[in-house]
Each structure stands twice: as C-alpha cells, then as structure tokens.
Design an enzyme around this catalytic site. Structure first.
Site, PDB file in Angstrom:
ATOM      1  N   ASP A   1      -1.521   0.534  -5.081  1.00 15.18           N
ATOM      2  CA  ASP A   1      -1.673   0.577  -6.289  1.00 15.18           C
ATOM      3  C   ASP A   1      -2.369   1.589  -7.153  1.00 15.18           C
ATOM      4  O   ASP A   1      -1.981   2.183  -8.227  1.00 15.18           O
ATOM      5  CB  ASP A   1      -2.475  -0.649  -6.695  1.00 15.18           C
ATOM      6  CG  ASP A   1      -2.611  -1.097  -8.256  1.00 15.18           C
ATOM      7  OD1 ASP A   1      -1.762  -1.424  -8.895  1.00 15.18           O
ATOM      8  OD2 ASP A   1      -3.852  -1.126  -8.568  1.00 15.18           O
TER       9      ASP A   1
ATOM     10  N   GLU B   1       4.358  -1.242  -3.566  1.00 19.36           N
ATOM     11  CA  GLU B   1       2.927  -0.526  -3.696  1.00 19.36           C
ATOM     12  C   GLU B   1       2.438  -0.363  -2.208  1.00 19.36           C
ATOM     13  O   GLU B   1       1.926   0.640  -2.057  1.00 19.36           O
ATOM     14  CB  GLU B   1       1.910  -1.495  -4.471  1.00 19.36           C
ATOM     15  CG  GLU B   1       2.528  -1.450  -5.645  1.00 19.36           C
ATOM     16  CD  GLU B   1       1.260  -2.297  -6.741  1.00 19.36           C
ATOM     17  OE1 GLU B   1       1.136  -1.935  -7.800  1.00 19.36           O
ATOM     18  OE2 GLU B   1       0.765  -3.189  -6.360  1.00 19.36           O
TER      19      GLU B   1
END
Length: 231
Positions: free
Chosen positions: A50, A122
């Site tokens: 992220d 991610e």
C-alpha cells in the site's frame, strides 16, 4: 498446485525468493484450514505494498500532470488506487487463478472477491518491492495500473461522488441527500459496510465499502446512475 512461475512470466518479474510470491497470494482464511503449511498470510505484504503503491502513483501523477493542483492530484490518486481500480488490474492479471483461499472464501464472488483481489494486488507489489527493489516495483505499477488513468480522466472517476450527487439533488429536487448504515459484516480487520443514500424518505441506492466513507461514495455513484444525473 498453483503455478507461480507462470505468474512470474506473465508480469515479467522473476522472484529470487519464490516463497515470498506464494505468501503474497495466501489469504488468512487459507491458513485456518492449512495450519501446517509453514506459510504466512499476505497482510503484512499488503501493508507494505500500500505504501509502495502510493509513492509510485504519486511520483507518476506529479510528472504526468504538471499543471494540476495538489487537490486535483490527490483526487486522481484516490481514484487510481481504490478497490475498483486495483481489483480490475488484478483481474486483468488473472490473479484469481493463483489465490490461496479457504473453501468458504473460494466460493465468494462479487464485492467480497473484489476486496481480496485489490488487497492481493498490493501484497504482490509489496513482495516485488522486497524481492527486487523499488525500481522494479515502480515499473510494475506503471505497466499494470497506470494505464487505467485514461478511464479515470475520461469518465471523471476522480470526482467526489457525494459532492456531485448533493449538488444535483439540491438543484433538481431541492433535497439534501442523507446516508444511513444498513448493515455491516465481517471481522474488524475485514469489515464491510452497506450504506443507503436517501432523498427525503426515498432510498435511491446502496453501496458497499471497507469503511463507511467508501460505502457512502459508492452509494452516491450508484445514485447518480440511478437518477440519470451522472455526467
């Protein structure tokens, strides 16, 4: 058995640590059913990915849109890294094929699977960053996610849907939308909210999201479409 070397070939990245890539596809639920695999789930990689994603997208947007304001760039970034965009990128890479899920999770489709795929995108990015470094991770983002920026601009996906719906509702029917949580499911770390958007007593649309804010935005987007007010 999952053929992770096939995925490496697909993305053009060969991992030095093959277990890291396998971990990126390992959902927490899989370990509940297979506790002796010696694997870790992918949530830490997702956390790392992220941060890598935000920096890579920010760097791209800063170069690509030199005349845009900070606020506009922030809106562009939010639209490009949201669940819908990441899930779409994951599906285009056929990440579904490589997921390690519990039998129950494997049956889920729709919004639940969309979240899993976005999180997996991610976690794969986090694994690439750890295994091959920032440059390769950034290259992956630019090749596999940045191309969707064209749709973000074309369909104005960066625009705040709640603000847009409120403006339209006040102008067209003289009412201010209200939002109400209709339900929530899942454990704290994977909770999903369902929110309804109302005009007076009329429920116009419902939206789902990992936060109340995300659910409200989706409800507003659906309401714009339901009313034919989307531009």
């Amino acid at each position: 058995m999952k053929n992770f070397s096939e995925f490496e070939e697909k993305i053009g990245v060969e991992f030095k640590n093959k277990d890291l890539l396998k971990q990126a596809f390992t959902h927490r639920s899989y370990l509940n059913e297979h506790p002796r695999t010696g694997l870790s789930h992918n949530e830490r990689l997702e956390f790392l990915g992220d941060a890598v994603l935000e920096l890579a997208v920010t760097d791209y947007l800063y170069d690509a849109f030199p005349n845009e304001t900070e606020g506009e760039l922030t809106s562009y970034r939010a639209a490009l890294v949201n669940t819908t965009s990441l899930s779409r990128a994951a599906q285009d890479l056929n990440m579904n094929k490589y997921l390690l899920l519990s039998k129950g999770e494997a049956k889920d489709t729709g919004k639940a699977r969309e979240y899993i795929l976005a999180n997996t995108f991610e976690s794969v990015l986090g694994a690439i960053y750890l295994d091959r470094g920032h440059k390769i991770a950034e290259k992956f983002v630019r090749a596999r996610l940045v191309p969707y920026m064209e749709d973000v601009i074309k369909h104005r996906l960066w625009q705040d849907a709640k603000s847009h719906f409120q403006e339209e509702a006040q102008e067209r029917v003289g009412a201010t939308p209200s939002y109400k949580v209709l339900g929530e499911v899942g454990p704290d770390h994977e909770k999903e909210f369902t929110v309804g958007v109302f005009l007076k007593t009329e429920i116009v649309a419902e939206g789902q999201g990992r936060s109340k804010q995300d659910a409200e935005q989706e409800a507003a987007r659906k309401a714009l479409q339901a009313k034919g007010w989307a531009k």
